[in-house]
Motif scaffolding. Structure first.
Motif, mmCIF file in Angstrom:
data_model
loop_
_atom_site.group_PDB
_atom_site.id
_atom_site.type_symbol
_atom_site.label_atom_id
_atom_site.label_comp_id
_atom_site.label_asym_id
_atom_site.label_seq_id
_atom_site.Cartn_x
_atom_site.Cartn_y
_atom_site.Cartn_z
ATOM 1 N N THR A 103 49.139 59.876 25.389
ATOM 2 C CA THR A 103 49.188 58.419 25.935
ATOM 3 C C THR A 103 48.438 57.964 26.891
ATOM 4 O O THR A 103 47.262 58.120 27.033
ATOM 5 C CB THR A 103 50.454 59.012 26.706
ATOM 6 O OG1 THR A 103 49.729 59.122 27.990
ATOM 7 C CG2 THR A 103 51.661 59.763 26.377
ATOM 8 N N SER A 146 49.211 51.240 19.208
ATOM 9 C CA SER A 146 49.935 50.205 20.362
ATOM 10 C C SER A 146 48.700 50.289 21.394
ATOM 11 O O SER A 146 48.138 51.017 21.988
ATOM 12 C CB SER A 146 50.703 51.283 20.812
ATOM 13 O OG SER A 146 51.740 52.246 20.192
ATOM 14 N N GLU A 174 55.059 52.032 21.839
ATOM 15 C CA GLU A 174 54.265 53.478 22.008
ATOM 16 C C GLU A 174 54.800 54.252 21.872
ATOM 17 O O GLU A 174 55.159 55.520 21.852
ATOM 18 C CB GLU A 174 53.368 53.600 23.316
ATOM 19 C CG GLU A 174 52.426 54.680 23.762
ATOM 20 C CD GLU A 174 51.485 55.256 24.605
ATOM 21 O OE1 GLU A 174 50.682 55.995 24.775
ATOM 22 O OE2 GLU A 174 51.858 54.192 26.070
ATOM 23 N N LYS A 175 55.868 54.272 22.711
ATOM 24 C CA LYS A 175 57.255 55.104 22.557
ATOM 25 C C LYS A 175 57.833 55.115 20.621
ATOM 26 O O LYS A 175 58.393 56.575 20.912
ATOM 27 C CB LYS A 175 58.919 54.606 22.862
ATOM 28 C CG LYS A 175 59.097 53.575 21.885
ATOM 29 C CD LYS A 175 60.478 53.171 23.082
ATOM 30 C CE LYS A 175 61.436 52.194 21.839
ATOM 31 N NZ LYS A 175 62.170 50.689 22.528
ATOM 32 N N LEU A 176 56.976 54.878 20.201
ATOM 33 C CA LEU A 176 57.324 55.099 18.451
ATOM 34 C C LEU A 176 55.843 55.948 18.037
ATOM 35 O O LEU A 176 56.403 56.873 17.302
ATOM 36 C CB LEU A 176 57.420 53.968 17.920
ATOM 37 C CG LEU A 176 58.739 53.832 18.054
ATOM 38 C CD1 LEU A 176 58.578 52.522 16.827
ATOM 39 C CD2 LEU A 176 60.013 54.070 17.786
ATOM 40 N N ASP A 178 54.989 59.622 19.880
ATOM 41 C CA ASP A 178 55.610 60.357 18.586
ATOM 42 C C ASP A 178 55.806 60.860 17.208
ATOM 43 O O ASP A 178 55.537 61.304 16.500
ATOM 44 C CB ASP A 178 56.199 61.539 19.355
ATOM 45 C CG ASP A 178 55.074 61.769 20.839
ATOM 46 O OD1 ASP A 178 54.245 62.403 20.436
ATOM 47 O OD2 ASP A 178 55.860 61.132 21.865
ATOM 48 N N VAL A 276 55.189 65.525 21.343
ATOM 49 C CA VAL A 276 55.152 65.308 22.515
ATOM 50 C C VAL A 276 54.587 66.397 23.200
ATOM 51 O O VAL A 276 54.403 65.675 24.557
ATOM 52 C CB VAL A 276 56.732 65.603 22.702
ATOM 53 C CG1 VAL A 276 57.560 65.695 23.773
ATOM 54 C CG2 VAL A 276 57.419 64.120 22.029
#
Length: 281
Positions: A103, A146, A174-176, A178, A276
């Motif tokens: 991340t 991202s 960024e949440k997308l 993965d 994840v």
């Protein structure tokens, strides 16, 4: 914005993905301003010779001589590489990481802490996380990027333009990422399996192996092009092939009996969960 042909671009890692992206960038922009290094320096030398780029012996050399630095290293090596190069960031630069699952928060924390050789002049780079895929090697990549909050729109546009040289690039939250990793990052492997299975069927029906691969691969290529350009929904396109009481609907029914769609979703979900997990480590 600075002329793209004047921007100095460096890449740490001359493997499949780093090499594919830098090959595309070197073809579209000024190859003389593209530098690359690798733990196996002979690999970097071979790449530089083939693409008219510059091979650099050290990771530090890449940082010192580049404005945009691509980190094309595996997730398990990203921390040690960042700790090695951090002391050499003495002015604001762009870092583009393609380490799956790692991340932006993790990247920032590694850059900012526990340096083996702390430098009081250290300046935190602006970081963009990307997920490319293997078709970058043929200029047909699907790449998600991202940017961190401190990255300007101009910097994001710069990196997107560089990545567009290898296919298609889009900015995503960024949440997308993965999910992107599971679908487009891993997706070519699912497609290759389907091509191989379709070719096996053709061989079963008497077609020579080489011809079978051509028919299977071109069929998927044509279907993908229609999906992107035709304008109809995927369901409408599927229905257009399935004539009433015809051959195709029989094949579709057979796939449904074997839970084809559920198997694909399960495969992507497994890849998602692994991405994840990598992020947590």
């Amino acid at each position: 914005m600075k002329d793209f042909n004047d921007i100095k671009i460096g890449c740490i890692g001359a493997g499949m993905m780093g090499g594919a992206l830098m090959t595309a960038v070197a073809k579209k922009f000024n190859a003389a301003n593209v530098s690359i290094t690798d733990v196996d320096f002979s690999k970097a030398e071979a790449f530089a010779k083939k693409n008219a780029c510059v091979a650099v012996k050290t990771n530090a050399g890449i940082v010192q001589n580049s404005e945009v630095i691509f980190l094309a290293v595996k997730p398990q090596f990203i921390k040690s590489v960042i700790q090695e190069i951090s002391p050499f960031f003495t002015e604001t630069k762009l870092v583009v990481s393609m380490a799956a699952g790692v991340t932006l928060s993790t990247l920032h924390s590694v850059f900012g802490g526990d340096l083996s050789a702390p430098n009081p002049d250290f300046v935190m780079p602006h970081i963009i996380r990307i997920m490319p895929n293997l078709p970058a090697t043929v200029g047909e990549a699907m790449i998600a990027l991202s940017p961190s909050n401190d990255v300007s729109e101009e910097e994001t546009a710069l990196v997107k333009t560089l990545l567009d040289a290898a296919g298609k690039a889009e900015v995503v939250p960024e949440k997308l990422m993965d999910g992107v990793t599971a679908v487009s990052g891993s997706g070519p492997a699912y497609a290759f399996l389907f091509i191989e299975a379709l070719a096996d069927a053709a061989v079963r029906f008497g077609m020579p192996r080489a011809q079978a691969y051509t028919y299977a691969a071109q069929t998927l290529r044509g279907a993908a092009t229609m999906a992107l350009e035709d304008g109809r929904s995927i369901s409408e396109l599927k229905d257009a092939v399935c004539s009433p009481a015809g051959t195709t609907i029989e094949g579709v029914v057979a796939l449904e009996k074997h839970n084809f769609r559920a198997a694909v979703i399960d495969a992507a979900t497994a890849a998602y969960n692994k991405s994840v997990d990598l992020g947590r480590k």
